[in-house]
Design a protein around this motif. Sequence first.
Motif, PDB file in Angstrom:
ATOM      1  N   LEU A 357       0.829  -1.208   0.000  1.00 62.44           N
ATOM      2  CA  LEU A 357       0.000   0.000   0.000  1.00 62.44           C
ATOM      3  C   LEU A 357       0.865   1.261   0.000  1.00 62.44           C
ATOM      4  CD1 LEU A 357      -2.860  -0.914   2.525  1.00 62.44           C
ATOM      5  CD2 LEU A 357      -2.950  -0.915   0.028  1.00 62.44           C
ATOM      6  N   GLU A 358       1.931   1.244   0.765  1.00 59.79           N
ATOM      7  CA  GLU A 358       2.808   2.412   0.810  1.00 59.79           C
ATOM      8  C   GLU A 358       3.522   2.633  -0.517  1.00 59.79           C
ATOM      9  OE1 GLU A 358       5.420   1.721   4.070  1.00 59.79           O
ATOM     10  OE2 GLU A 358       3.945   2.333   5.603  1.00 59.79           O
ATOM     11  N   THR A 359       3.727   1.545  -1.261  1.00 56.59           N
ATOM     12  CA  THR A 359       4.431   1.658  -2.542  1.00 56.59           C
ATOM     13  C   THR A 359       3.520   2.148  -3.656  1.00 56.59           C
ATOM     14  OG1 THR A 359       5.921  -0.145  -1.892  1.00 56.59           O
ATOM     15  CG2 THR A 359       5.831   0.398  -4.229  1.00 56.59           C
ATOM     16  N   VAL A 360       2.320   1.563  -3.775  1.00 59.04           N
ATOM     17  CA  VAL A 360       1.412   1.953  -4.868  1.00 59.04           C
ATOM     18  C   VAL A 360       0.631   3.210  -4.527  1.00 59.04           C
ATOM     19  CG1 VAL A 360       1.229  -0.416  -5.673  1.00 59.04           C
ATOM     20  CG2 VAL A 360      -0.468   0.448  -4.057  1.00 59.04           C
ATOM     21  N   GLN A 361       0.543   3.541  -3.235  1.00 59.45           N
ATOM     22  CA  GLN A 361      -0.084   4.766  -2.751  1.00 59.45           C
ATOM     23  C   GLN A 361      -1.496   4.988  -3.313  1.00 59.45           C
ATOM     24  OE1 GLN A 361       2.749   7.877  -3.623  1.00 59.45           O
ATOM     25  NE2 GLN A 361       3.923   7.444  -1.775  1.00 59.45           N
ATOM     26  N   PRO A 362      -2.448   4.116  -2.964  1.00 59.18           N
ATOM     27  CA  PRO A 362      -3.844   4.377  -3.340  1.00 59.18           C
ATOM     28  C   PRO A 362      -4.337   5.627  -2.614  1.00 59.18           C
ATOM     29  CG  PRO A 362      -3.701   2.554  -1.797  1.00 59.18           C
ATOM     30  CD  PRO A 362      -2.303   2.894  -2.159  1.00 59.18           C
ATOM     31  N   PRO A 363      -5.350   6.274  -3.144  1.00 61.71           N
ATOM     32  CA  PRO A 363      -5.757   7.584  -2.611  1.00 61.71           C
ATOM     33  C   PRO A 363      -6.579   7.499  -1.327  1.00 61.71           C
ATOM     34  CG  PRO A 363      -7.212   6.971  -4.414  1.00 61.71           C
ATOM     35  CD  PRO A 363      -6.175   5.881  -4.317  1.00 61.71           C
ATOM     36  N   PHE A 364      -6.149   6.690  -0.374  1.00 60.53           N
ATOM     37  CA  PHE A 364      -6.894   6.580   0.875  1.00 60.53           C
ATOM     38  C   PHE A 364      -6.521   7.730   1.796  1.00 60.53           C
ATOM     39  CE2 PHE A 364      -6.457   1.737   0.171  1.00 60.53           C
ATOM     40  CZ  PHE A 364      -7.501   1.765  -0.748  1.00 60.53           C
ATOM     41  N   SER A 365      -7.487   8.142   2.585  1.00 64.93           N
ATOM     42  CA  SER A 365      -7.219   9.195   3.574  1.00 64.93           C
ATOM     43  C   SER A 365      -6.798   8.599   4.911  1.00 64.93           C
ATOM     44  CB  SER A 365      -8.481  10.050   3.766  1.00 64.93           C
ATOM     45  OG  SER A 365      -9.582   9.229   4.137  1.00 64.93           O
ATOM     46  N   PHE A 366      -6.524   7.308   4.919  1.00 68.60           N
ATOM     47  CA  PHE A 366      -6.120   6.632   6.153  1.00 68.60           C
ATOM     48  C   PHE A 366      -4.945   5.714   5.839  1.00 68.60           C
ATOM     49  CE2 PHE A 366      -9.557   4.360   4.073  1.00 68.60           C
ATOM     50  CZ  PHE A 366      -9.045   3.080   3.926  1.00 68.60           C
ATOM     51  N   GLU A 367      -4.236   5.333   6.856  1.00 69.57           N
ATOM     52  CA  GLU A 367      -3.092   4.439   6.699  1.00 69.57           C
ATOM     53  C   GLU A 367      -3.396   3.090   7.341  1.00 69.57           C
ATOM     54  OE1 GLU A 367       0.413   6.161   8.279  1.00 69.57           O
ATOM     55  OE2 GLU A 367       0.456   7.830   6.836  1.00 69.57           O
ATOM     56  N   GLY A 368      -2.784   2.051   6.785  1.00 67.13           N
ATOM     57  CA  GLY A 368      -2.951   0.722   7.355  1.00 67.13           C
ATOM     58  C   GLY A 368      -2.060   0.523   8.570  1.00 67.13           C
ATOM     59  N   LYS A 369      -2.599  -0.159   9.565  1.00 66.49           N
ATOM     60  CA  LYS A 369      -1.826  -0.499  10.761  1.00 66.49           C
ATOM     61  C   LYS A 369      -1.523  -1.987  10.743  1.00 66.49           C
ATOM     62  CE  LYS A 369      -3.958   3.048  13.713  1.00 66.49           C
ATOM     63  NZ  LYS A 369      -4.708   3.293  14.975  1.00 66.49           N
ATOM     64  N   VAL A 370      -0.298  -2.330  11.101  1.00 70.45           N
ATOM     65  CA  VAL A 370       0.093  -3.735  11.170  1.00 70.45           C
ATOM     66  C   VAL A 370      -0.105  -4.221  12.600  1.00 70.45           C
ATOM     67  CG1 VAL A 370       1.959  -5.402  10.885  1.00 70.45           C
ATOM     68  CG2 VAL A 370       1.754  -3.473   9.304  1.00 70.45           C
ATOM     69  N   ALA A 371      -1.002  -5.161  12.762  1.00 65.92           N
ATOM     70  CA  ALA A 371      -1.288  -5.719  14.091  1.00 65.92           C
ATOM     71  C   ALA A 371      -2.040  -7.025  13.910  1.00 65.92           C
ATOM     72  CB  ALA A 371      -2.118  -4.754  14.937  1.00 65.92           C
ATOM     73  N   PHE A 372      -1.857  -7.936  14.848  1.00 61.53           N
ATOM     74  CA  PHE A 372      -2.657  -9.156  14.835  1.00 61.53           C
ATOM     75  C   PHE A 372      -4.029  -8.835  15.410  1.00 61.53           C
ATOM     76  CE2 PHE A 372       1.639 -10.726  14.621  1.00 61.53           C
ATOM     77  CZ  PHE A 372       1.528 -11.666  13.609  1.00 61.53           C
ATOM     78  N   PRO A 373      -5.098  -9.227  14.684  1.00 62.81           N
ATOM     79  CA  PRO A 373      -6.446  -8.768  15.049  1.00 62.81           C
ATOM     80  C   PRO A 373      -6.817  -8.992  16.507  1.00 62.81           C
ATOM     81  CG  PRO A 373      -6.499  -9.836  12.910  1.00 62.81           C
ATOM     82  CD  PRO A 373      -5.110 -10.027  13.447  1.00 62.81           C
ATOM     83  N   ARG A 374      -6.567 -10.184  17.033  1.00 61.68           N
ATOM     84  CA  ARG A 374      -6.977 -10.456  18.414  1.00 61.68           C
ATOM     85  C   ARG A 374      -6.213  -9.580  19.404  1.00 61.68           C
ATOM     86  NH1 ARG A 374      -9.542 -15.409  19.457  1.00 61.68           N
ATOM     87  NH2 ARG A 374      -9.534 -14.749  21.650  1.00 61.68           N
ATOM     88  N   LYS A 375      -4.921  -9.369  19.161  1.00 50.86           N
ATOM     89  CA  LYS A 375      -4.139  -8.516  20.059  1.00 50.86           C
ATOM     90  C   LYS A 375      -4.605  -7.069  19.955  1.00 50.86           C
ATOM     91  CE  LYS A 375       0.087  -9.064  21.226  1.00 50.86           C
ATOM     92  NZ  LYS A 375      -0.051  -9.680  22.549  1.00 50.86           N
ATOM     93  N   TYR A 376      -4.895  -6.610  18.721  1.00 50.58           N
ATOM     94  CA  TYR A 376      -5.366  -5.241  18.536  1.00 50.58           C
ATOM     95  C   TYR A 376      -6.689  -5.027  19.267  1.00 50.58           C
ATOM     96  CZ  TYR A 376      -7.126  -1.012  16.313  1.00 50.58           C
ATOM     97  OH  TYR A 376      -7.642   0.248  16.098  1.00 50.58           O
TER      98      TYR A 376
END
Length: 816
Positions: A357-376
Amino acid sequence: MSNFHFSSSTHFTTMIIFLTMIQLEKSIGMNKMRGEISESFQLFIISICALAVEMVLFRLFAFLVGFHFVSLIISLALLGYGASGTLYRFFPDSIKPLTPFFFIMGLIFILVGFVILPLDVYEFWTYLLYKLNLIVLIIFTFIPFFYHALYQIYLFDKYPERFPRFYSINLIGSAIGVIVGIVLLMVVNEVKSLVCVMGIGCIALLNQKKYFFPLAILTCVLLFIPLTLKISDYSPTRQLKLIPENQLLYTFRNPSQHLEVFSTPFTRAATGLSMRYREVPPSSYSLVYDHIQQQIFPNLPSQEFINHTLFSLPLRAFNPNEVLIIECNWGYEMFATHYADISTTMITSSPLFRDFLETVQPPFSFEGKVAFPRKYLSQVQSQYDMIFLQVPIGNADIFPGTFSMKENYLFTIEGIRSVFEHLNRNGKLVISFFPQTPPMVLVKLLDMMTQVWGGPEQIKNRLVIIKNLDFALLITSKFPLTPNEIHVIGEEVSIYRFDFIYYPGIAEEEAEVIFQNQKANYRAVIDYFQDPFGTLQKSHYQVGAPRDNKPYFSHFFKWEQFHDTFYNLGKRWLPFGGAGFLFVIFILLVITTLSLLFILIPGRILIRKKIQFAGRKGLELAAILTGAGYMLIEIPIIVQLEMIIGFPIYTFAVVLAVLLVFSGLGSRYVEKVQSDRLFHHLIYIHPLVLAGFFLFIHFFRNWLLGISGIFSLFATLIPFSVVAFLAGTPFPVLSRLAHRRNPEFFQVVFAWNGFMSVIASLLSHLAAIEYGIHFPYFLSIPIYGGFWITVYYLNKSSCPSSLSILPAFPEGEERK
């Protein structure tokens, strides 16, 4: 005078001879010390390489079989270690010092197997050649572990008084090897990592120049040759490269994942698309994970296109202000919330997808977070109006034989319950999925929602299911749906020509009108609501809701499918013909056969002769129990701790390192124990510790998930280290008992222990999938209790009054 002269000359000569002998002894002692230091260094290097190879094999087999087959890797290592113990006596003494050279040759065999040996997983059941090649690859794979253990035994045999020293060196080297393997995978790919391990192994041959220089030169050459893993010609990676217009744009990798990003202009993204959309769907990126799993990501789709997909429908119907997107890596939900201008949080467990996502840079107004769902979900207190999830099962992926070893702790009853806890009072959970035919994914989702809410009556008024031709959304409201909400959804479905599968109060004639499917999905929902238990029992598939104890949402195999699965072998164009379970059975049969040939038969039959003595059956029973018990602990703990630690390879590395260190400390501790009283107490202490660790993980699971990563890791591993410490105590006790009873019988004991360890590693994994993780772990409690009871009676019937646990020296050395 002459007598005095003669006497003086004799005395002088005697002194010269005496001094010469002292000097000679010193020289011999120095040479022996140098040899010991040199061989200690060789053992240290080989130990590093052996465990580093185990880390690399974890990834190589993931590419080959499509999932992290952790029990296969462990069983291969144990097969090598067990075979060395039983076959050591058959090796000529002249070959044993050359073991480091043969160890590196074993690494070369592994490299040849994965780079050259043809093994097509799509035609595995069709051609005998591929089955034979897999057997050859398995044999190649255990060779380094065989020579690693053989060198240990050689040094223990050569320097029996140095047993503790060599044991410690091997332990330290093995622990470092786990770290080295992970670091190499961070820097280079899996094949190059294997070559680098060969280079490290060459250091062990510094004193053997005639082997060192050729192998060092070979390693340098291999580093600069573009070696690649031999994968199927029908894998997504190979197939995408066959189309000239497709272009490999980026390759991302880390120790746990490999991601290739292709530009695929003629692959159109149309998942969940309305039939009213008249334009050409947008082109796409094709994301290929680990060479085998393909996912389509739309390339800058228009707002009109996204509005005509199912993903926009719940946003228009419910107007959420805060949305959470979890593990929806195909991008539709992200574009939908972006165009709707909704505050969004996106969570992915894949750092590589975030890099994409950071490389192709889609026009999102938000950034992705890296986390394991249950821990998040355990660590944040935020509440959301809507949460999107994606079922990780592709289209038409469910059929007789569908089997999965992939753990998924999000799609369990406990996982979905934690999702609902983060919804506002009137929040909505939206799960996207391919319905399949028959609709098994739908039934499993229904059962999971029913278990979360406490019964079908509680879920009926909260549920809406919508579909297009081959895709569906299951929307669950935290509060019962109002008539107005149902009306708004109905208008959206009508405008975009989607189909209802279910909504509260639906009539049969209203369901699945546009896309005719004999109302199979609707009938599955109604049948389940009328008789949930009966529906699950009558189903030809495993569709019961998974729990954290059995986190295999993608596992649909039932034993009653065996005949159908066997009949269709080679008839489905899928990896291993879609018969994943039969593939695992095939692996089990191969490993069992090799264990019989290389461990049990040489150890128990060829050298057993007619050994008869008091306590023989007890020693064999104790060997079987301790061999099975260790694996019944290790495999379930690796699977269970994945929820807390994260990626399977990191969990595997951490658990393996802790077991190596603390099991070794446990073994060293019992060597110093002079009284048998401690071992009598272990009859109840050991089972209580095992039960205590289970209770700790069970009752403190949410707390462990809620604290930060490093603290969670330490809080988990501190009690686990106690389990590992005690797991290291049985075999030294058993070893000493065998040598006291009959030294010749020790190899029979070793053979039973090795054989059971190899088989139990695979069986415990299968048992965890079939009956739950707790089943094999709980089975270890009476097994270890039985072991210590057996030791008690063996010790009680011994002549000596105490059981002094010392290194098991070879016959004759102990008396000396």
